[in-house]
Design a protein around this motif. Structure first.
Motif, short mmCIF file in Angstrom:
data_model
loop_
_atom_site.label_atom_id
_atom_site.label_comp_id
_atom_site.label_asym_id
_atom_site.label_seq_id
_atom_site.Cartn_x
_atom_site.Cartn_y
_atom_site.Cartn_z
N THR A 4 0.80 -1.22 0.00
CA THR A 4 0.00 0.00 0.00
C THR A 4 0.83 1.27 0.00
N MET A 5 2.04 1.25 0.54
CA MET A 5 2.85 2.47 0.66
C MET A 5 4.32 2.14 0.47
N ARG A 6 5.02 3.04 -0.21
CA ARG A 6 6.47 2.95 -0.37
C ARG A 6 7.05 4.31 -0.02
N LEU A 7 7.94 4.32 0.96
CA LEU A 7 8.54 5.56 1.44
C LEU A 7 10.05 5.50 1.27
N THR A 8 10.62 6.52 0.64
CA THR A 8 12.07 6.65 0.53
C THR A 8 12.52 7.72 1.52
N ARG A 9 13.42 7.34 2.40
CA ARG A 9 14.01 8.30 3.33
C ARG A 9 15.41 8.66 2.84
N ASN A 10 15.63 9.96 2.63
CA ASN A 10 16.93 10.48 2.24
C ASN A 10 17.60 11.08 3.47
N TYR A 11 18.74 10.53 3.87
CA TYR A 11 19.42 10.98 5.09
C TYR A 11 20.56 11.94 4.74
N TYR A 12 20.56 13.06 5.43
CA TYR A 12 21.61 14.07 5.27
C TYR A 12 22.31 14.22 6.62
N ASP A 13 23.54 13.75 6.70
CA ASP A 13 24.24 13.71 7.97
C ASP A 13 24.70 15.10 8.40
N VAL A 14 24.42 15.42 9.66
CA VAL A 14 24.89 16.66 10.27
C VAL A 14 25.94 16.29 11.31
#
Length: 438
Positions: A4-14
């Motif tokens: 039902t759902m596909r989520l892409t998480r883009n991580y930006y390191d601080v």
């Protein structure tokens, strides 16, 4: 729920946050223009006289006090994270979301003890402490993050609801604003979250997540709305990862689950890592804990198990926010699940006194609760050393029941329990402490 759902998480390191003349992210350094965020929040402060901003880095000899919520900065190029608070309350959990990893927005305010009915009895905002280094730093995940602390000075005479709403919205706006720096940068890591890759021969497991709801200062919001009248409901885990669940709980610092941990729920993320490997993650059953009577608790527990069965669950992870009242809701859910052949495992803090053998370890239990993971005891004496810097104010606010005690926050102090240590008894599964037998 699969497919039902596909989520892409883009991580930006601080790796570090600094004050600068322009807000931007470059080479792992988050540059923040203080004037810009002060201008951003000024129109929405409401019952707040002033919001001051402090940067606190991991490893600093610093103590943060009066901690309320902590927010994961997230930005969705299409749609909005934290729906119902940032943008309309439309269903989230699909598409792409950018996250500033290793950086949080933290709220700090000395909320009045007498400003509402929620402040009476046990339900009042207790002081919450984060030490960035030293013997208690590992109790909280936020000794390892770069923290932008928003320190609020309140206008006298406003209601608890007014303070609560202004603090939450202003912190969310700042988190959203800072996360937008990711629009011009390349992510350090990309991760896809989907329940599509299920295997027919693996058991289905659900997470039952019960959250606090006892009024202002002891609340949880789902899509921007308090869960006081919530009937247990199914959530796709991606909805939580996108900020559908937001904390408004400041009563017991040890037990509270900040918004950051709802959006980065350790148990949920572990179930996702194991999805299609040795189990099928079937979804989240979300409900309120602290139901007012045993009748309401039985009703809620039965609903939770019904939904788990509808999701085809053969296993259930029971986790909850809060103390004694909430434990009864959880144990009833375990009892009903086991009686219907759904194997249930619980994650909980424990009592037991200084050596773990005094009195009852748990507030409540049922014979069916045979698989319990301990997050550690809160009944341990802890000593905090002196620190070089305090963020929040100069004094702690302790012991309302006995008229108040206001020691210098920079000096050494000893507590009989870990109650005031932020997230020290948290049941979402975070933590770096462990026990070993030899």
């Amino acid at each position: 729920m699969a497919g039902t759902m596909r989520l892409t998480r883009n991580y930006y390191d601080v790796k570090r946050a600094v004050w600068a003349n322009k807000t931007r992210l470059a080479d792992g350094v988050l540059h923040i223009n203080r004037d810009e965020i002060e201008t951003l929040v000024k129109p929405i402060l409401g019952g707040i006289a002033e919001a001051r901003f402090e940067l606190v880095a991991p490893g600093e000899n610093t103590r943060i006090i009066h901690v309320l919520d902590t927010v994961q900065p997230m930005y969705k190029p299409e749609g909005n994270a934290y729906p119902g608070i940032i943008g309309p309350p439309t269903t989230t959990g699909s598409g792409a979301t950018n996250l500033l990893r290793g950086f949080v927005v933290m709220e700090s305010a000395a909320l009045p003890w007498e400003s509402s009915s929620a402040s009476s009895g046990l339900l009042y905002p207790r002081d919450a402490i984060v030490d960035m280094t030293g013997p208690v730093s590992e109790y909280s995940p936020f000794s390892h993050t770069s923290n932008l602390v928003m320190c609020y000075n309140l206008v006298e005479g406003k209601s608890s609801a007014e303070y609560d709403a202004a603090i939450r919205l202003s912190a969310m706006r700042v988190a959203d604003y800072l996360a937008r720096v990711t629009q011009e940068a390349q992510p350090d890591e990309v991760e896809l979250f989907s329940l599509d890759d299920a295997a027919d021969d693996l058991p289905k497991v659900v997470l039952v997540w019960q959250c606090q709801n006892q009024g202002v200062y002891a609340n949880t919001l789902l899509y921007g709305h308090p869960i006081d009248n919530l009937v247990p409901t199914c959530l796709h885990p991606n909805e939580m990862l996108d900020g559908a669940v937001v904390s408004g709980n400041y009563v017991w610092p040890a037990f509270k689950v900040p918004t950051y941990l709802h959006a980065n729920h350790p148990i949920l993320l572990e179930l996702y890592r194991r999805h299609g490997v040795d189990l099928n993650f079937a979804g989240v059953v979300f409900s309120r804990s602290h139901n007012p009577t045993h009748w309401h608790k039985e009703r809620s527990a039965s609903f939770c198990v019904k939904l788990a069965r509808m999701l085809g669950a053969q296993g259930l992870v029971m986790a909850w926010e809060g103390g004694g009242n909430a434990a009864v809701d959880a144990m009833l859910t375990i009892e009903y699940a086991e009686k219907l052949d759904i194997a249930a495992t619980a994650v909980t803090f424990e009592f037991g006194g200084q050596d773990g053998t005094e009195g009852d370890l748990l507030v409540d239990s049922v014979p069916e609760a045979i698989a319990i993971v301990s997050g550690g005891s809160i009944e341990k004496t802890i000593s905090l050393p002196p620190v070089d810097r305090v963020v929040g104010s100069e004094v702690l606010r302790l012991n309302k029941e006995s008229g108040g005690w206001f020691p210098n926050a920079a000096e050494a102090i000893t507590f009989d329990t870990t109650t005031h240590i932020y997230c020290s008894g948290n049941q979402s599964g975070h933590g770096r402490l462990y026990g070993a037998a030899y």
